[in-house]
Scaffold this active site. Structure first.
Site, PDB file in Angstrom:
ATOM      1  N   CYS A 382       0.824  -1.207   0.000  1.00 37.06           N
ATOM      2  CA  CYS A 382       0.000   0.000   0.000  1.00 37.06           C
ATOM      3  C   CYS A 382       0.862   1.262   0.000  1.00 37.06           C
ATOM      4  O   CYS A 382       1.440   1.611  -1.021  1.00 37.06           O
ATOM      5  CB  CYS A 382      -0.990  -0.042   1.166  1.00 37.06           C
ATOM      6  SG  CYS A 382      -2.439   0.967   0.826  1.00 37.06           S
ATOM      7  N   HIS A 508      -3.630  -4.834   0.310  1.00 37.69           N
ATOM      8  CA  HIS A 508      -3.091  -5.402   1.553  1.00 37.69           C
ATOM      9  C   HIS A 508      -3.182  -6.928   1.523  1.00 37.69           C
ATOM     10  O   HIS A 508      -4.143  -7.500   2.050  1.00 37.69           O
ATOM     11  CB  HIS A 508      -3.870  -4.864   2.759  1.00 37.69           C
ATOM     12  CG  HIS A 508      -3.627  -3.423   3.032  1.00 37.69           C
ATOM     13  ND1 HIS A 508      -2.597  -2.981   3.832  1.00 37.69           N
ATOM     14  CD2 HIS A 508      -4.274  -2.319   2.593  1.00 37.69           C
ATOM     15  CE1 HIS A 508      -2.621  -1.669   3.881  1.00 37.69           C
ATOM     16  NE2 HIS A 508      -3.629  -1.234   3.142  1.00 37.69           N
ATOM     17  N   GLU A 510      -1.717  -9.017   3.248  1.00 39.73           N
ATOM     18  CA  GLU A 510      -1.604  -9.606   4.589  1.00 39.73           C
ATOM     19  C   GLU A 510      -2.944 -10.061   5.158  1.00 39.73           C
ATOM     20  O   GLU A 510      -2.995 -10.969   5.986  1.00 39.73           O
ATOM     21  CB  GLU A 510      -0.917  -8.631   5.559  1.00 39.73           C
ATOM     22  CG  GLU A 510      -1.683  -7.364   5.923  1.00 39.73           C
ATOM     23  CD  GLU A 510      -1.428  -6.189   4.979  1.00 39.73           C
ATOM     24  OE1 GLU A 510      -1.013  -6.428   3.816  1.00 39.73           O
ATOM     25  OE2 GLU A 510      -1.656  -5.036   5.392  1.00 39.73           O
TER      26      GLU A 510
END
Ligand code: GLN
Length: 536
Positions: A382, A508, A510
């Site tokens: 990001c 993102h 993650e």
């Protein structure tokens, strides 16, 4: 009809209620049940989206674009449940709804009160999640600690739930601390007695106690807790400190917590073991073969929770690559003072995570320059991608003043900027590009090598975008735009040719990594870092 578990916390905060809830989800799911989880947050914010990381930690983003509590991240990592905006309920949301209904005249002239109107609205939310998810078990974690003023309406709603749904359809679990007092060399049960007492005053008698403790609980202590707290001895569950959070489901399973819950619900389910989880996750995380050191260049590194999902995703990639990840937390501001070499010369990979605001940006840009020039594997997330773009513009294209309009609104080279529609938005809450978007991946790219597919979906949380005006200039100098959001032609992934591993993404990743299924970007990044560590 679904069965419901309410999880409360006592004595102190940070007892790991989120992990406890997620682990209970895991052991019940392994019994063949469809499980979902919810989090009640008693604060007045509508969601944590506008909160500072120092106040709240990470903001977890769901597929449907809600900004939620980081515990929802644990729920998704431990179970197959898919979180939505309805799985995180705050006081702010409840009051918002009730006040709108009142203004609309829905209450037909009544006086609106905490009981029953606020509590009814809370209960409605739980029933709605049960219905929409189709779950057989709904686990509701109540944020905060028993005794907090703002948590009362949520506890009251939980109490009423058993009355509404029937005794055997609701289980109350209380997570408590059983401290060891060193000077007395004794384990103390009094704080637990008090917090269960407080819970009983509200009308909730817990069925199960999860006792967080650093020392093992003797049978005698368990008996004492059982007697004073009015809980069956088998239902006094020990939760010791562990090396990895992924051990917790095994610890609960060993104490047949799943069976205790199922017998309360009068459910008979297939037997299960957690052998796969034990073999593929726990044993690997506890016994890594190799080690790799990664620099994590961020602004909130002193805070354990600010980048929760990124840290977890790194651990997952370590599991997949059979290595322990040593995270070197580098404060991007301090790095400039200490010197880049000192901060980065001993690492095998560099990661720059997301963030907001100008503070710390110049350090991140320098770290990326270092990674690019020294050919150190790099992963940007990001804001990390936006910094990689700025770095390339400044140092490769020679646009010295290149910047994001977030940091310098009138910059001469706005390589990262707002889209027209974002410029018109005035509210800060919930107005970013949020949630899941498709991304088309270019053939023959590193991205394609990692994902092995043309079309992926990843979650977003940002306002600013790559400025397409500059695309050709970047491409001519070797930046590859390997992922695009096709509908709007927005850049989602950038990478570099002639570099062993340099990739940065606007989304993102993650949020979608799992302990038994590492995210391809993290997996590839750690693999490259491991290879790099062997060259050194
Ligand atoms: N601040 C940047 C933006 O709003 C990046 C956000 C992030 O890293 N989550 O676009």
């Amino acid at each position: 009809m679904a069965k419901f578990i309410f999880i409360t916390g006592g004595v102190i905060s940070s007892l790991g209620k989120g992990i406890t809830s997620a682990s209970i989800g895991k052991i019940l799911e392994s019994r063949g049940l469809k499980v979902t989880l919810m989090k009640f947050d008693p604060y007045i914010n509508v969601d944590p989206g506008t909160m500072n990381p120092y106040q709240h930690g990470e903001v977890y983003v769901t597929e449907d674009g809600a900004e939620t509590d980081l515990d929802l991240g644990h729920y998704e990592r431990f179970t197959r449940a898919q979180m939505t905006r309805f799985n995180n309920v705050t006081t702010g949301q409840i009051y918002n709804t009730v006040i709108s209904k009142e203004r609309h005249g829905d209450y037909l002239g009544k006086t609106i009160q905490v009981i029953p109107h606020i509590t009814d609205e809370i209960k409605e939310r739980v029933k709605k999640v049960a219905k929409v998810s189709g779950a057989e078990i709904v686990i509701v974690e109540i944020g905060g600690t028993v005794g907090d003023i703002e948590g009362l309406p949520f506890l009251e709603a939980a109490r009423q739930f058993r009355l509404d749904m029937g005794y055997e359809n609701v289980v109350y679990i209380h997570v408590t601390l059983v401290p060891y007092v060193k000077v007395a060399d004794e384990i103390k049960t009094k704080p637990t007695q008090h917090s269960v007492g407080t819970l009983r005053e509200i009308g909730i008698q817990p069925d199960i106690l999860i006792c967080r403790t650093e020392k093992s609980l003797s049978e005698e202590i368990k008996e004492k807790i059982s007697l004073f707290c009015n809980v069956q001895k088998e239902a006094v569950i020990e939760a010791p400190d562990v090396n990895s959070i992924y051990e917790i489901p095994l610890i609960f399973k060993n104490q047949i917590l799943d069976e205790i819950i199922l017998s309360h619900f009068k459910l008979i389910c297939k037997l299960s073991n957690l052998d796969e989880w034990k073999k593929n996750v726990v044993e690997k995380v506890l016994n890594p073969k190799e080690k790799v050191k990664i620099a994590f260049v961020g602004k909130y590194i002193t805070l354990q929770d600010a980048y929760k999902s990124v840290y977890e995703a790194l651990i997952h990639a370590g599991i997949e690559n059979n290595c322990r990840i040593e995270i070197k937390k580098v404060d991007s501001e301090e790095m400039e003072r200490r010197g880049i070499e000192k901060s980065l010369s001993d690492v095998s990979g560099i990661l720059v995570p997301g963030g907001f605001g100008y503070r710390g940006i110049e350090g991140k840009i320098k770290a990326i320059k270092y990674a690019r020039e020294k050919k150190i594997p790099f992963l940007g997330l990001c804001l990390g991608m936006q910094c990689a773009v700025i770095e390339f513009a400044r140092n490769v294209l020679g646009f010295r003043e290149a910047n994001s309009t977030e940091f310098k609104p009138r910059t001469k080279y706005p390589v990262i900027s707002l889209l027209e529609e974002q410029k018109r938005i005035e509210d800060l809450g919930g107005t970013m590009r949020l949630g899941s978007y498709p991304c088309k991946i270019k053939k023959n790219s590193l991205a394609f090598q990692l994902y092995r597919r043309n079309l992926i979906y990843e979650r977003h949380r940002h306002r600013y975008e790559f400025n397409n005006k500059y695309k050709n200039l970047f491409q001519n100098k070797g930046m590859v735009f390997s992922g695009i959001y096709p509908q709007r032609n927005l850049v989602e992934m950038v990478e570099l040719k002639n570099h062993p591993f340099f990739i940065a993404v606007q989304f993102h990743p993650e949020f979608k990594s799992k302990p038994d299924k590492a995210h391809p970007l993290f997996k590839g990044f750690i693999k490259a870092a491991l290879e790099n560590s062997k060259i050194k």
